[in-house]
Write an enzyme that holds these catalytic residues in place. Structure first.
Site, PDB file in Angstrom:
ATOM      1  NE  ARG A 143      28.426 -23.124 -14.353  1.00 22.83           N
ATOM      2  CZ  ARG A 143      29.083 -21.959 -14.298  1.00 22.83           C
ATOM      3  NH1 ARG A 143      29.539 -21.388 -15.383  1.00 22.83           N
ATOM      4  NH2 ARG A 143      29.287 -21.367 -13.136  1.00 22.83           N
ATOM      5  CD  GLU A 166      25.516 -19.596  -8.342  1.00 21.34           C
ATOM      6  OE1 GLU A 166      24.751 -18.641  -8.137  1.00 21.34           O
ATOM      7  OE2 GLU A 166      26.667 -19.454  -8.796  1.00 21.34           O
ATOM      8  CG  ASN A 168      25.552 -19.640 -12.191  1.00 21.98           C
ATOM      9  OD1 ASN A 168      25.855 -18.737 -11.432  1.00 21.98           O
ATOM     10  ND2 ASN A 168      26.000 -20.881 -12.040  1.00 21.98           N
ATOM     11  CB  SER A 173      31.667 -17.454 -17.704  1.00 17.10           C
ATOM     12  OG  SER A 173      31.995 -17.865 -16.405  1.00 17.10           O
ATOM     13  CE  LYS A 330      24.089 -17.145  -4.922  1.00 13.11           C
ATOM     14  NZ  LYS A 330      24.726 -16.529  -6.083  1.00 13.11           N
ATOM     15  CE  LYS A 388      25.523 -20.279  -1.299  1.00 12.20           C
ATOM     16  NZ  LYS A 388      25.231 -21.011  -2.537  1.00 12.20           N
ATOM     17  CD  GLU A 392      23.848 -14.923  -9.159  1.00 13.28           C
ATOM     18  OE1 GLU A 392      24.596 -15.843  -9.513  1.00 13.28           O
ATOM     19  OE2 GLU A 392      22.839 -15.086  -8.457  1.00 13.28           O
ATOM     20  N   GLY A 393      28.602 -13.919  -8.861  1.00 18.55           N
ATOM     21  CA  GLY A 393      29.938 -13.604  -9.348  1.00 18.55           C
ATOM     22  C   GLY A 393      31.068 -13.927  -8.397  1.00 18.55           C
ATOM     23  NE  ARG A 473      33.066 -23.461 -12.044  1.00 15.25           N
ATOM     24  CZ  ARG A 473      32.194 -22.617 -11.475  1.00 15.25           C
ATOM     25  NH1 ARG A 473      32.466 -21.348 -11.379  1.00 15.25           N
ATOM     26  NH2 ARG A 473      31.051 -23.075 -11.003  1.00 15.25           N
TER      27      ARG A 473
HETATM   28  P1  ADP Z   1      28.113 -16.984  -6.807  1.00 12.91           P
HETATM   29  O1  ADP Z   1      26.891 -16.443  -7.423  1.00 12.91           O
HETATM   30  O2  ADP Z   1      28.946 -15.959  -6.139  1.00 12.91           O
HETATM   31  O3  ADP Z   1      28.880 -17.866  -7.744  1.00 12.91           O
HETATM   32  P2  ADP Z   1      27.674 -19.409  -5.272  1.00 12.91           P
HETATM   33  O4  ADP Z   1      26.424 -19.810  -4.606  1.00 12.91           O
HETATM   34  O5  ADP Z   1      28.059 -20.191  -6.471  1.00 12.91           O
HETATM   35  O6  ADP Z   1      27.575 -17.866  -5.596  1.00 12.91           O
HETATM   36  O7  ADP Z   1      28.847 -19.459  -4.226  1.00 12.91           O
HETATM   37  C1  ADP Z   1      30.188 -19.165  -4.580  1.00 12.91           C
HETATM   38  C2  ADP Z   1      31.091 -20.320  -4.184  1.00 12.91           C
HETATM   39  O8  ADP Z   1      30.962 -20.579  -2.787  1.00 12.91           O
HETATM   40  C3  ADP Z   1      30.758 -21.636  -4.860  1.00 12.91           C
HETATM   41  O9  ADP Z   1      31.403 -21.721  -6.106  1.00 12.91           O
HETATM   42  C4  ADP Z   1      31.272 -22.657  -3.860  1.00 12.91           C
HETATM   43  O10 ADP Z   1      32.677 -22.817  -4.022  1.00 12.91           O
HETATM   44  C5  ADP Z   1      31.028 -21.974  -2.528  1.00 12.91           C
HETATM   45  N1  ADP Z   1      29.739 -22.407  -1.954  1.00 12.91           N
HETATM   46  C6  ADP Z   1      28.535 -21.859  -2.186  1.00 12.91           C
HETATM   47  N2  ADP Z   1      27.564 -22.506  -1.517  1.00 12.91           N
HETATM   48  C7  ADP Z   1      28.170 -23.482  -0.840  1.00 12.91           C
HETATM   49  C8  ADP Z   1      27.713 -24.499   0.057  1.00 12.91           C
HETATM   50  N3  ADP Z   1      26.439 -24.617   0.377  1.00 12.91           N
HETATM   51  N4  ADP Z   1      28.626 -25.341   0.575  1.00 12.91           N
HETATM   52  C9  ADP Z   1      29.937 -25.233   0.257  1.00 12.91           C
HETATM   53  N5  ADP Z   1      30.447 -24.287  -0.556  1.00 12.91           N
HETATM   54  C10 ADP Z   1      29.574 -23.425  -1.106  1.00 12.91           C
HETATM   55 MG    MG Z   2      28.509 -19.752  -8.394  1.00 14.86          MG
END
Ligand code: ADP
Ligand code: MG
Length: 497
Positions: A143, A166, A168, A173, A330, A388, A392-393, A473
């Site tokens: 995803r 990102e 996944n 899920s 990442k 970051k 994950e998660g 979401r």
């Molecule tokens: P994870 O693997 O923990 O899901 P993500 O990269 O999806 O990692 O980051 C988690 C959450 O942080 C995302 O669902 C989003 O809400 C927020 N986020 C991540 N990257 C960004 C970004 N570049 N700008 C704004 N919000 C972000």
């Molecule tokens: Mg995420």
């Protein structure tokens, strides 16, 4: 009255996304009493099985409640929706090709594995099993997540273009629950006498399309007695989302045996034979679908890593293989965004250009002058970035002043290589109403849109590759991080404008 007001709500959403003068969403609606609409929507969502387990419940009988959702669908640009759906098979193929390229993988992960033990363990398994699995069947259920970045241009027009958050590649899920919320929103719109708007809601076939991928993998494995294993966590709140996928498999082929197992159970029962077959209590395993294994916390016993290695050396189809998992890190996202890297893997210039248009600024924190510059940028303007780690998660990212504190604490130490720096995406917040099991409240919300993709491969042969529905979401704009499972975000569905 409600109808007219809702008309107003939608026309405002149009304006918001077309860059015309904005007036606050819901100004006309806020006095309205939503109890009925929300109550009916809650009943409908439970009847559709949009439920999660009550985790705090100690009783042995399962108890569940409705998963949180938004009362109204949220606007997404039609162009963005079409672009991201178009791109997903290319992203699937990219992940596959990257994971097959040992040299590239080694160059990407060399700095990270020195400082990130979890990534190192995955990478070591990738190295240890790679030679034996060159022609191995692999299944990817991915995803790609995006937020629509709201930018006011110089001529004061507004653009809302999707930027990738990102990709996944493990345990993506809400395939089940996310695809069902569409029907709840259609019902809400009908209840509010706004049925015509339902034509702007795209069909979401995530559940059947992903189930088709699992069935195709099982069929390609070629032993009708072999089983499919869902590798799961004990006491998983999102249990029904996983069950929905299991039942969708049975809708397609009721003879496929699906068993839910934990790492502990696999540790006790799996055997790897000399012809690379995995058996579990004498039953051959065709497919292992991971809904766990993506955070260090999932490996409470060091021997779970032995299970992982054993699976990787076997001919069972892993969803995902450790190579696919690593290709979704990442760090990989940051490297793929560097100049001329996509071109190494994708011949079609148009696809490269379209994919690159969805990339936000991504910066490595490696131990060189570029890394130093990125650290300096982050320290000077922390609110413009997200820091970051390779996790994950949800709940792992670092924001605002915490970025400055963390980078100061790390100093000029190699530990910084465990992180990437990403430009912060700022979607336009829109008012909505979030419905939970116990009530509802107005929230100024931002949305994250995901496209699912399925790929089934054998070495360089692509057996299946397609875009497989979507997920929306939403969460309060006050929250930087956190998903539905963390109780921050709610399920939503797109209304194309
Ligand atoms: P994870 O693997 O923990 O899901 P993500 O990269 O999806 O990692 O980051 C988690 C959450 O942080 C995302 O669902 C989003 O809400 C927020 N986020 C991540 N990257 C960004 C970004 N570049 N700008 C704004 N919000 C972000
Ligand atoms: Mg995420």
């Amino acid at each position: 009255m409600l109808v007219q007001k809702y008309h107003c709500y939608i026309s405002v959403m149009h304006k918001l996304l077309n860059g015309q003068n904005m007036i606050p969403l819901f100004t006309k609606l806020q006095e309205e009493n939503y109890d009925n609409l929300a109550g009916n929507a809650r009943d409908h969502s439970v009847s559709k099985g949009i439920v999660i387990l009550c985790k705090d419940d100690q009783s042995s009988v399962k108890r569940y409640k409705c998963a949180p959702f938004s009362l109204f669908p949220s606007p997404i640009t039609k162009d963005g929706f079409q672009l991201l759906t178009f791109l997903q098979p290319h992203i699937n193929k990219l992940i596959h090709d990257v994971s097959q390229d040992d040299e590239f993988m080694s160059s990407v992960f060399q700095s990270v594995i020195k400082v990130d033990d979890f990534t190192k363990k995955l990478y070591n398994i990738y190295k240890a099993s790679k030679t034996s699995v060159k022609q191995q069947l692999q299944l990817g259920i991915f995803r790609s997540d995006y937020m629509f970045d709201c930018v006011i241009e110089k001529n004061r027009t507004e653009t809302n273009n999707p930027k990738q958050i990102e990709v996944n590649t493990i345990a993506a899920s809400f395939i089940g629950l996310g695809s069902r919320i569409n029907s709840v929103h259609c019902k809400v719109l009908k209840d509010a006498k706004m049925k015509p708007l339902t034509t702007q809601m795209p069909k979401n076939e995530a559940l059947t399309k992903v189930a088709h991928g699992l069935v195709a993998a099982w069929e390609t494995y070629g032993n009708s007695d072999a089983i499919v294993v869902f590798l799961v966590e004990e006491n998983e709140a999102n249990f029904f989302d996983q069950r929905a996928l299991e039942y969708a498999i049975h809708e397609i082929n009721e003879s496929i045996i699906v068993k839910r197992k934990t790492f502990t159970e696999l540790l006790k029962s799996i055997v790897l034979s000399s012809d690379r077959k995995i058996t579990m209590n004498d039953e051959e395993v065709a497919v292992v679908y991971f809904r766990t294994g993506y955070t260090p916390n999932d490996y409470t016993n060091e021997q779970f890593w032995d299970v992982r290695l054993k699976l990787e050396k076997s001919c069972a189809i892993l969803c995902p293989s450790v190579g696919y998992q690593l290709a979704g890190c990442k760090k990989m996202q940051e490297v793929l965004a560097q100049p001329n890297v996509l071109e190494k893997f994708i011949d079609d210039e148009d696809v490269v250009q379209k994919m690159r248009s969805t990339f936000a600024g991504l910066y490595a924190l490696d131990m060189n002058s570029d890394g130093d510059n990125a650290v300096q940028m982050a320290r000077t303007n922390p609110d413009h970035y997200v820091l970051k780690p390779q996790r994950e998660g949800g709940g792992n990212n670092v924001y605002g002043e915490d970025i400055v504190t963390l980078l100061s604490e790390i100093g000029n130490d190699e530990r910084r290589c465990a992180y990437i720096l990403m430009e912060k995406i700022c979607p336009k917040p829109l008012d909505n109403i979030f419905v939970t099991a116990s009530g509802h409240q107005k929230v100024n919300a931002i949305s994250e849109f995901g496209t699912y993709g399925v790929i089934l491969t054998r070495g360089t042969e692509i057996i299946e590759n397609y875009s497989a529905g979507h997920l929306l979401r939403s969460k309060s704009h006050e929250h930087n991080d956190g998903g539905v499972a963390a109780g921050v975000a709610v399920l939503d569905s797109p209304l194309l404008v």
